[in-house]
Design a protein around this motif. Structure first.
Motif, PDB file in Angstrom:
ATOM      1  N   PHE A   1       0.418  11.732   6.014  1.00 25.27           N
ATOM      2  CA  PHE A   1       1.187  10.523   6.291  1.00 25.27           C
ATOM      3  C   PHE A   1       0.729   9.879   7.600  1.00 25.27           C
ATOM      4  O   PHE A   1       0.278  10.561   8.525  1.00 25.27           O
ATOM      5  CB  PHE A   1       2.679  10.849   6.399  1.00 25.27           C
ATOM      6  CG  PHE A   1       3.283  11.376   5.124  1.00 25.27           C
ATOM      7  CD1 PHE A   1       3.745  10.516   4.147  1.00 25.27           C
ATOM      8  CD2 PHE A   1       3.381  12.745   4.908  1.00 25.27           C
ATOM      9  CE1 PHE A   1       4.305  10.995   2.977  1.00 25.27           C
ATOM     10  CE2 PHE A   1       3.942  13.244   3.742  1.00 25.27           C
ATOM     11  CZ  PHE A   1       4.401  12.367   2.771  1.00 25.27           C
ATOM     12  N   GLU A   2       0.892   8.560   7.686  1.00 25.96           N
ATOM     13  CA  GLU A   2       0.540   7.865   8.926  1.00 25.96           C
ATOM     14  C   GLU A   2       1.483   8.256  10.061  1.00 25.96           C
ATOM     15  O   GLU A   2       1.061   8.478  11.185  1.00 25.96           O
ATOM     16  CB  GLU A   2       0.582   6.350   8.718  1.00 25.96           C
ATOM     17  CG  GLU A   2       0.210   5.568   9.974  1.00 25.96           C
ATOM     18  CD  GLU A   2       0.272   4.068   9.794  1.00 25.96           C
ATOM     19  OE1 GLU A   2      -0.171   3.352  10.711  1.00 25.96           O
ATOM     20  OE2 GLU A   2       0.772   3.598   8.758  1.00 25.96           O
TER      21      GLU A   2
ATOM     22  N   PHE B   1      -4.154  12.363  -0.771  1.00 25.54           N
ATOM     23  CA  PHE B   1      -3.673  11.045  -0.352  1.00 25.54           C
ATOM     24  C   PHE B   1      -3.704  10.951   1.168  1.00 25.54           C
ATOM     25  O   PHE B   1      -3.075  11.758   1.859  1.00 25.54           O
ATOM     26  CB  PHE B   1      -2.244  10.818  -0.856  1.00 25.54           C
ATOM     27  CG  PHE B   1      -2.132  10.687  -2.338  1.00 25.54           C
ATOM     28  CD1 PHE B   1      -2.233   9.458  -2.967  1.00 25.54           C
ATOM     29  CD2 PHE B   1      -1.915  11.819  -3.129  1.00 25.54           C
ATOM     30  CE1 PHE B   1      -2.136   9.343  -4.348  1.00 25.54           C
ATOM     31  CE2 PHE B   1      -1.810  11.713  -4.505  1.00 25.54           C
ATOM     32  CZ  PHE B   1      -1.920  10.473  -5.117  1.00 25.54           C
TER      33      PHE B   1
ATOM     34  N   ASP C   1      -3.084   8.339   4.392  1.00 29.53           N
ATOM     35  CA  ASP C   1      -2.528   7.068   4.840  1.00 29.53           C
ATOM     36  C   ASP C   1      -2.949   6.840   6.290  1.00 29.53           C
ATOM     37  O   ASP C   1      -2.472   7.519   7.198  1.00 29.53           O
ATOM     38  CB  ASP C   1      -0.997   7.111   4.721  1.00 29.53           C
ATOM     39  CG  ASP C   1      -0.347   5.739   4.916  1.00 29.53           C
ATOM     40  OD1 ASP C   1      -1.081   4.772   5.197  1.00 29.53           O
ATOM     41  OD2 ASP C   1       0.881   5.644   4.775  1.00 29.53           O
ATOM     42  N   GLU C   2      -3.878   5.902   6.511  1.00 27.54           N
ATOM     43  CA  GLU C   2      -4.390   5.565   7.845  1.00 27.54           C
ATOM     44  C   GLU C   2      -4.788   6.826   8.627  1.00 27.54           C
ATOM     45  O   GLU C   2      -4.271   7.088   9.715  1.00 27.54           O
ATOM     46  CB  GLU C   2      -3.337   4.775   8.632  1.00 27.54           C
ATOM     47  CG  GLU C   2      -2.864   3.495   7.968  1.00 27.54           C
ATOM     48  CD  GLU C   2      -3.908   2.387   7.967  1.00 27.54           C
ATOM     49  OE1 GLU C   2      -5.020   2.602   8.479  1.00 27.54           O
ATOM     50  OE2 GLU C   2      -3.606   1.298   7.439  1.00 27.54           O
TER      51      GLU C   2
ATOM     52  N   THR D   1      -5.454   4.994   1.898  1.00 24.17           N
ATOM     53  CA  THR D   1      -4.682   3.789   2.177  1.00 24.17           C
ATOM     54  C   THR D   1      -4.941   3.355   3.608  1.00 24.17           C
ATOM     55  O   THR D   1      -4.735   4.129   4.538  1.00 24.17           O
ATOM     56  CB  THR D   1      -3.171   4.057   1.996  1.00 24.17           C
ATOM     57  OG1 THR D   1      -2.947   4.550   0.682  1.00 24.17           O
ATOM     58  CG2 THR D   1      -2.361   2.801   2.195  1.00 24.17           C
ATOM     59  N   THR D   2      -5.412   2.112   3.794  1.00 25.94           N
ATOM     60  CA  THR D   2      -5.759   1.678   5.141  1.00 25.94           C
ATOM     61  C   THR D   2      -5.837   0.160   5.240  1.00 25.94           C
ATOM     62  O   THR D   2      -5.951  -0.544   4.231  1.00 25.94           O
ATOM     63  CB  THR D   2      -7.112   2.285   5.576  1.00 25.94           C
ATOM     64  OG1 THR D   2      -7.372   1.971   6.944  1.00 25.94           O
ATOM     65  CG2 THR D   2      -8.255   1.768   4.713  1.00 25.94           C
TER      66      THR D   2
ATOM     67  N   LYS E   1       0.824  -1.212   0.000  1.00 30.04           N
ATOM     68  CA  LYS E   1       0.000   0.000   0.000  1.00 30.04           C
ATOM     69  C   LYS E   1       0.859   1.262   0.000  1.00 30.04           C
ATOM     70  O   LYS E   1       0.693   2.141  -0.844  1.00 30.04           O
ATOM     71  CB  LYS E   1      -0.935   0.025   1.225  1.00 30.04           C
ATOM     72  CG  LYS E   1      -1.875  -1.155   1.355  1.00 30.04           C
ATOM     73  CD  LYS E   1      -2.890  -0.961   2.468  1.00 30.04           C
ATOM     74  CE  LYS E   1      -2.285  -0.656   3.832  1.00 30.04           C
ATOM     75  NZ  LYS E   1      -1.478  -1.772   4.377  1.00 30.04           N
ATOM     76  N   SER E   2       1.746   1.352   0.986  1.00 29.65           N
ATOM     77  CA  SER E   2       2.568   2.563   1.115  1.00 29.65           C
ATOM     78  C   SER E   2       3.528   2.723  -0.058  1.00 29.65           C
ATOM     79  O   SER E   2       3.804   3.846  -0.493  1.00 29.65           O
ATOM     80  CB  SER E   2       3.340   2.542   2.438  1.00 29.65           C
ATOM     81  OG  SER E   2       2.444   2.630   3.531  1.00 29.65           O
TER      82      SER E   2
ATOM     83  N   GLN F   1       1.523   4.273  -2.828  1.00 27.84           N
ATOM     84  CA  GLN F   1       1.254   5.687  -2.559  1.00 27.84           C
ATOM     85  C   GLN F   1       2.522   6.523  -2.728  1.00 27.84           C
ATOM     86  O   GLN F   1       2.481   7.614  -3.306  1.00 27.84           O
ATOM     87  CB  GLN F   1       0.700   5.884  -1.151  1.00 27.84           C
ATOM     88  CG  GLN F   1       0.527   7.361  -0.806  1.00 27.84           C
ATOM     89  CD  GLN F   1      -0.136   7.605   0.519  1.00 27.84           C
ATOM     90  OE1 GLN F   1      -1.349   7.454   0.651  1.00 27.84           O
ATOM     91  NE2 GLN F   1       0.634   7.991   1.527  1.00 27.84           N
ATOM     92  N   ASN F   2       3.650   6.032  -2.226  1.00 28.56           N
ATOM     93  CA  ASN F   2       4.888   6.806  -2.303  1.00 28.56           C
ATOM     94  C   ASN F   2       5.358   7.018  -3.737  1.00 28.56           C
ATOM     95  O   ASN F   2       5.977   8.043  -4.052  1.00 28.56           O
ATOM     96  CB  ASN F   2       5.979   6.133  -1.475  1.00 28.56           C
ATOM     97  CG  ASN F   2       5.756   6.290   0.016  1.00 28.56           C
ATOM     98  OD1 ASN F   2       5.016   7.166   0.449  1.00 28.56           O
ATOM     99  ND2 ASN F   2       6.379   5.430   0.806  1.00 28.56           N
TER     100      ASN F   2
END
Length: 284
Positions: free
Chosen positions: A82-83, A153, A155-156, A186-187, A42-43, A46-47
């Motif tokens: 970001f998470e 975007f 992330d969590e 993203t999760t 996932k990450s 996204q990155n």
């Protein structure tokens, strides 16, 4: 808004791929959930899409801009939460947003209004290093909205937050979608995905397993049953009844007519149950 075709990425720069042949599209104004356990890719995906990792193989565009050659316009139109909080901890919450705001060449949101939106107005002039982890996460979330991103975007975004704060974050996400923002979420939290997403994609071991709306997935993989709890004199009884079997439908009608039903629930599958069925593993 976002188009990805045959995306691959290898950290070793060989045939050991962290993401393998990923393709999907997100329409403008939709929330797309990218779901999977830790280490699924996932990450990494996204990155690549936000420019933190190079695009090694495949194609990806955001609003028609090729991410392999990101322009200033590209960074002006995306926002990223970001998470893991990445802040200037010696600056106050307000100063963090003000510093970030000056990096953009598009109209930006008011920093104090953003802090109020995420419940940090009283901590605006305190150093970010003194914030709790949840407060830092909210500050990162607020920062991601500074440039009013067209492509957002997340992330969590609710990980580790208390229920009331998480509910507020979900409300903000929903309002952004209503205003036309396109969101890549993203999760590994299937509940937030089920609540918010127009479409979800399951990723496992770097590969996409399934893409569809939460509703379609639950209808496809769920059972057409209802679970009934009712009182029979002083006893609480439970039954699972089919919504397609004629005998069960008659039984349900009879129970409803007695007026003794206490709870009635459809038995559709959850997204987590579907993920386990499709991939053979959970979301730890």
């Amino acid at each position: 808004m976002l188009k990805v075709k045959h995306l691959y990425h290898s950290y070793q720069k060989n045939d050991q791929y962290a993401v393998k042949d990923i393709s999907f599209e997100i329409e403008k104004g939709k929330i797309f959930g990218f779901l999977g356990p830790s280490g699924a890719g996932k990450s990494t995906t996204q990155n690549i899409l936000i420019g933190l990792l190079p695009l090694q193989k495949g194609e990806a565009t955001i609003a028609g801009i090729n991410i392999q050659n990101p322009t200033e316009e590209f960074f002006n139109l995306i926002g990223v939460s970001f998470e893991q909080p990445n802040l200037y901890k010696k600056l106050t919450g307000y100063e963090n947003l003000e510093f970030y705001r000056k990096l953009f060449r598009v109209p930006t949101a008011d920093s104090r209004a953003l802090l109020k939106q995420v419940g940090l107005e009283e901590a605006a002039d305190k150093k970010a290093g003194s914030y709790s982890k949840g407060m830092q996460q909210r500050l990162v979330f607020a920062r991601s909205m500074v440039n009013n991103p067209q492509m957002w975007f997340l992330d969590e975004p609710t990980s580790g937050l208390d229920p009331a704060t998480a509910s507020n974050i979900k409300d903000i996400i929903w309002r952004k979608k209503q205003s036309g923002t396109t969101i890549f979420l993203t999760t590994h939290n299937m509940h937030i995905a089920d609540e918010l997403c127009d479409e979800v994609a399951f990723i496992h071991d770097g590969k996409l397993c399934l893409i569809d709306s939460p509703r379609n997935l639950k209808l496809k993989y769920g059972e057409k049953l209802v679970r009934v709890e009712y009182r029979d004199q002083d006893n609480l009884k439970k039954e699972n009844l089919s919504m397609v079997n004629e005998k069960d439908k008659q039984r349900l009608t009879k129970l409803i007519s007695t007026g003794n039903i206490e709870t009635l629930h459809s038995q559709e599958a959850t997204l987590e149950e579907i993920f386990i069925r499709v991939t053979g593993r959970g979301l730890e």
